[in-house]
Design an enzyme around this catalytic site. Structure first.
Site, PDB file in Angstrom:
ATOM      1  N   GLY A  12      -8.915  28.695 -51.861  1.00 36.14           N
ATOM      2  CA  GLY A  12      -8.788  28.762 -53.322  1.00 36.14           C
ATOM      3  C   GLY A  12      -7.980  27.572 -53.811  1.00 36.14           C
ATOM      4  O   GLY A  12      -7.259  27.654 -54.806  1.00 36.14           O
ATOM      5  N   LEU A  59     -15.855  31.565 -49.912  1.00 35.27           N
ATOM      6  CA  LEU A  59     -14.935  32.312 -49.040  1.00 35.27           C
ATOM      7  C   LEU A  59     -15.204  33.817 -49.047  1.00 35.27           C
ATOM      8  O   LEU A  59     -14.527  34.562 -48.343  1.00 35.27           O
ATOM      9  CB  LEU A  59     -13.486  32.011 -49.458  1.00 35.27           C
ATOM     10  CG  LEU A  59     -13.053  30.563 -49.170  1.00 35.27           C
ATOM     11  CD1 LEU A  59     -11.864  30.176 -50.038  1.00 35.27           C
ATOM     12  CD2 LEU A  59     -12.713  30.375 -47.701  1.00 35.27           C
ATOM     13  N   ASN A  80      -4.839  31.718 -49.996  1.00 35.45           N
ATOM     14  CA  ASN A  80      -4.457  31.796 -51.412  1.00 35.45           C
ATOM     15  C   ASN A  80      -5.598  32.271 -52.304  1.00 35.45           C
ATOM     16  O   ASN A  80      -5.357  32.707 -53.437  1.00 35.45           O
ATOM     17  CB  ASN A  80      -3.992  30.382 -51.854  1.00 35.45           C
ATOM     18  CG  ASN A  80      -3.916  30.218 -53.351  1.00 35.45           C
ATOM     19  OD1 ASN A  80      -3.004  30.755 -53.993  1.00 35.45           O
ATOM     20  ND2 ASN A  80      -4.869  29.496 -53.930  1.00 35.45           N
ATOM     21  N   SER A 139       0.658  39.612 -54.374  1.00 39.60           N
ATOM     22  CA  SER A 139       0.939  39.710 -55.810  1.00 39.60           C
ATOM     23  C   SER A 139       2.000  40.770 -56.067  1.00 39.60           C
ATOM     24  O   SER A 139       2.105  41.747 -55.310  1.00 39.60           O
ATOM     25  CB  SER A 139      -0.328  40.106 -56.563  1.00 39.60           C
ATOM     26  OG  SER A 139      -0.035  40.384 -57.922  1.00 39.60           O
ATOM     27  N   TYR A 153      -8.216  45.035 -57.114  1.00 46.22           N
ATOM     28  CA  TYR A 153      -7.316  43.892 -56.930  1.00 46.22           C
ATOM     29  C   TYR A 153      -5.974  44.357 -56.353  1.00 46.22           C
ATOM     30  O   TYR A 153      -5.473  43.797 -55.369  1.00 46.22           O
ATOM     31  CB  TYR A 153      -7.100  43.187 -58.279  1.00 46.22           C
ATOM     32  CG  TYR A 153      -6.144  42.017 -58.205  1.00 46.22           C
ATOM     33  CD1 TYR A 153      -6.577  40.773 -57.759  1.00 46.22           C
ATOM     34  CD2 TYR A 153      -4.812  42.149 -58.590  1.00 46.22           C
ATOM     35  CE1 TYR A 153      -5.710  39.690 -57.699  1.00 46.22           C
ATOM     36  CE2 TYR A 153      -3.936  41.073 -58.536  1.00 46.22           C
ATOM     37  CZ  TYR A 153      -4.388  39.840 -58.094  1.00 46.22           C
ATOM     38  OH  TYR A 153      -3.516  38.774 -58.025  1.00 46.22           O
ATOM     39  N   THR A 155      -5.243  47.028 -54.737  1.00 48.65           N
ATOM     40  CA  THR A 155      -5.418  47.501 -53.356  1.00 48.65           C
ATOM     41  C   THR A 155      -5.520  46.321 -52.397  1.00 48.65           C
ATOM     42  O   THR A 155      -4.916  46.327 -51.312  1.00 48.65           O
ATOM     43  CB  THR A 155      -6.700  48.357 -53.274  1.00 48.65           C
ATOM     44  OG1 THR A 155      -6.630  49.390 -54.245  1.00 48.65           O
ATOM     45  CG2 THR A 155      -6.881  48.961 -51.889  1.00 48.65           C
ATOM     46  N   LYS A 157      -4.255  43.390 -52.654  1.00 49.88           N
ATOM     47  CA  LYS A 157      -2.980  42.696 -52.483  1.00 49.88           C
ATOM     48  C   LYS A 157      -2.009  43.517 -51.629  1.00 49.88           C
ATOM     49  O   LYS A 157      -1.231  42.969 -50.845  1.00 49.88           O
ATOM     50  CB  LYS A 157      -2.373  42.373 -53.850  1.00 49.88           C
ATOM     51  CG  LYS A 157      -3.191  41.351 -54.638  1.00 49.88           C
ATOM     52  CD  LYS A 157      -3.381  40.067 -53.840  1.00 49.88           C
ATOM     53  CE  LYS A 157      -4.050  38.954 -54.611  1.00 49.88           C
ATOM     54  NZ  LYS A 157      -4.224  37.729 -53.808  1.00 49.88           N
TER      55      LYS A 157
HETATM   56  N1  LIG Z   1      -1.906  33.747 -61.642  1.00 52.81           N
HETATM   57  C1  LIG Z   1      -1.197  34.832 -61.458  1.00 52.81           C
HETATM   58  O1  LIG Z   1      -0.552  35.366 -62.384  1.00 52.81           O
HETATM   59  C2  LIG Z   1      -1.131  35.462 -60.098  1.00 52.81           C
HETATM   60  C3  LIG Z   1      -0.243  36.540 -59.918  1.00 52.81           C
HETATM   61  C4  LIG Z   1      -0.159  37.129 -58.675  1.00 52.81           C
HETATM   62  C5  LIG Z   1      -0.938  36.661 -57.635  1.00 52.81           C
HETATM   63  N2  LIG Z   1      -1.792  35.624 -57.836  1.00 52.81           N
HETATM   64  C6  LIG Z   1      -2.597  35.188 -56.699  1.00 52.81           C
HETATM   65  O2  LIG Z   1      -2.449  33.809 -56.496  1.00 52.81           O
HETATM   66  C7  LIG Z   1      -3.643  33.269 -55.891  1.00 52.81           C
HETATM   67  C8  LIG Z   1      -4.111  32.059 -56.683  1.00 52.81           C
HETATM   68  O3  LIG Z   1      -4.380  32.476 -58.009  1.00 52.81           O
HETATM   69  P1  LIG Z   1      -4.539  31.468 -59.233  1.00 52.81           P
HETATM   70  O4  LIG Z   1      -3.720  32.024 -60.330  1.00 52.81           O
HETATM   71  O5  LIG Z   1      -4.344  30.068 -58.802  1.00 52.81           O
HETATM   72  O6  LIG Z   1      -6.069  31.748 -59.591  1.00 52.81           O
HETATM   73  P2  LIG Z   1      -7.217  30.731 -59.995  1.00 52.81           P
HETATM   74  O7  LIG Z   1      -8.291  31.587 -60.554  1.00 52.81           O
HETATM   75  O8  LIG Z   1      -6.673  29.620 -60.793  1.00 52.81           O
HETATM   76  O9  LIG Z   1      -7.672  30.124 -58.605  1.00 52.81           O
HETATM   77  C9  LIG Z   1      -8.445  30.824 -57.657  1.00 52.81           C
HETATM   78  C10 LIG Z   1      -9.373  29.837 -56.986  1.00 52.81           C
HETATM   79  O10 LIG Z   1     -10.133  30.551 -56.025  1.00 52.81           O
HETATM   80  C11 LIG Z   1     -11.469  30.079 -56.075  1.00 52.81           C
HETATM   81  N3  LIG Z   1     -12.382  31.109 -55.600  1.00 52.81           N
HETATM   82  C12 LIG Z   1     -12.602  32.336 -56.119  1.00 52.81           C
HETATM   83  N4  LIG Z   1     -13.532  32.977 -55.403  1.00 52.81           N
HETATM   84  C13 LIG Z   1     -13.909  32.136 -54.400  1.00 52.81           C
HETATM   85  C14 LIG Z   1     -14.819  32.224 -53.333  1.00 52.81           C
HETATM   86  N5  LIG Z   1     -15.586  33.306 -53.120  1.00 52.81           N
HETATM   87  N6  LIG Z   1     -14.925  31.177 -52.489  1.00 52.81           N
HETATM   88  C15 LIG Z   1     -14.174  30.070 -52.672  1.00 52.81           C
HETATM   89  N7  LIG Z   1     -13.290  29.929 -53.663  1.00 52.81           N
HETATM   90  C16 LIG Z   1     -13.164  30.945 -54.522  1.00 52.81           C
HETATM   91  C17 LIG Z   1     -11.714  29.750 -57.539  1.00 52.81           C
HETATM   92  O11 LIG Z   1     -12.794  28.831 -57.682  1.00 52.81           O
HETATM   93  C18 LIG Z   1     -10.370  29.187 -57.971  1.00 52.81           C
HETATM   94  O12 LIG Z   1     -10.341  27.767 -57.817  1.00 52.81           O
HETATM   95  C19 LIG Z   1      -4.646  34.425 -55.875  1.00 52.81           C
HETATM   96  O13 LIG Z   1      -4.658  35.033 -54.612  1.00 52.81           O
HETATM   97  C20 LIG Z   1      -4.080  35.379 -56.912  1.00 52.81           C
HETATM   98  O14 LIG Z   1      -4.495  36.706 -56.694  1.00 52.81           O
HETATM   99  C21 LIG Z   1      -1.904  35.008 -59.042  1.00 52.81           C
END
Ligand SMILES: NC(=O)c1ccc[n+]([C@@H]2O[C@H](COP(=O)([O-])OP(=O)(O)OC[C@H]3O[C@@H](n4cnc5c(N)ncnc54)[C@H](O)[C@@H]3O)[C@@H](O)[C@H]2O)c1
Length: 247
Positions: A12, A59, A80, A139, A153, A155, A157
């Site tokens: 990601g 992925l 990630n 998360s 989601y 679950t 995490k």
């Molecule tokens: N942003 C928040 O508030 C937050 C809070 C808690 C946890 N998180 C976690 O942090 C991590 C990153 O989140 P983010 O905020 O950068 O999100 P984001 O949506 O900006 O980035 C996620 C990336 O994953 C890629 N992606 C999604 N499905 C895919 C797949 N099947 N194959 C390949 N790539 C794929 C997307 O293209 C994107 O570039 C995640 O695991 C998210 O759950 C984020």
């Protein structure tokens, strides 16, 4: 602070948090591969930085992971990738009582199974070198049930926290450390799918008085991979500005 290892793989890696981690590890002198389904934003970073590459990979697909990533010799793996679908195609909130099995499985494939598959791919190389660092992005939703997140989601995490503990114990004798980060509410494309006023309504509950930014998470990921964290494994670090301070 010293960071061992040479090759960093970030899944990601072209999203909000992944891209910032890529930037930071490259600044720290590592060779970074950003793995993502959509590589446009990562490609811009790679153009300006010889240490950064992008690899396109779905992925959620076991065969894609095994085929596309089989020759990536990462000694630092940042699991990630994550999706957090909140609305169905008709624009309705995803609710547990209307959720389809396909919707459930799609989140598990990306948020949980990819972590297992990428880890399995990287471990033999790490164990052979007696060096490995794995950071799993979970998360605060795993602790609290989340803010706007649906049950699949949350679950997924919570599963990552169990995965982190069990794996950490298993691979510690081989020089591989495994930790998780629980981000709070971070400004990124993931949180932009709810209206701005909904996203910002949580700010009064955050003692630090602001939403998080991707750098807040990237800094902690770098720390967890450094020698400053040499005695840390199997833990989850809460990075949320005080939003959640429970056990
Ligand atoms: N942003 C928040 O508030 C937050 C809070 C808690 C946890 N998180 C976690 O942090 C991590 C990153 O989140 P983010 O905020 O950068 O999100 P984001 O949506 O900006 O980035 C996620 C990336 O994953 C890629 N992606 C999604 N499905 C895919 C797949 N099947 N194959 C390949 N790539 C794929 C997307 O293209 C994107 O570039 C995640 O695991 C998210 O759950 C984020």
């Amino acid at each position: 602070m010293e960071i061992g290892g040479t090759n960093v793989m970030i899944t990601g890696g072209c999203g909000g948090i992944g891209l910032e981690m890529g930037r930071l590890f490259a600044e720290a002198g590592k060779d970074v591969v950003l793995v993502d389904a959509k590589i446009e934003s990562g490609a811009a970073l790679a153009r300006d930085n010889a240490r950064v590459r992008c690899v396109q990979c779905d992925l959620s697909s076991a065969s894609d992971i095994e085929w596309v990533l089989k020759d990536e010799p990462a000694d630092i793996l940042i699991n990630n990738v994550g999706i957090s679908p909140k609305f169905d195609d008709a624009g309705n909130r995803v609710r547990t009582w209307t959720m389809t099995l396909d919707q459930w499985n799609a989140v598990m494939a990306t948020n949980v199974t990819s972590f297992f598959l990428c880890t399995r791919l990287c471990l033999p190389h790490m164990m052979e070198r007696k060096f490995g660092r794995i950071v799993n992005i979970a998360s605060y939703a795993a602790r609290t049930g989340g803010y706007q997140a649906a049950v699949h989601y949350t679950t997924s995490k919570a599963a990552i926290l169990g995965f982190t503990k069990s794996l950490a114990r298993e691979v510690a004798p081989y020089g591989v450390r495994v930790n998780a980060i629980n981000p709070g509410r971070i400004e990124s494309p993931m949180t932009r799918d709810v209206p701005k006023e909904v996203s910002e309504a949580i700010i009064p509950q955050i003692p630090a008085g602001r939403l998080g930014v991707p750098r807040d998470i990237a800094n902690v990921a770098l720390f967890l991979c450094s020698d400053f964290a040499d005695y840390m494994t199997g833990t989850a670090v809460e990075v949320n500005g005080g939003l959640y301070v429970g056990p």
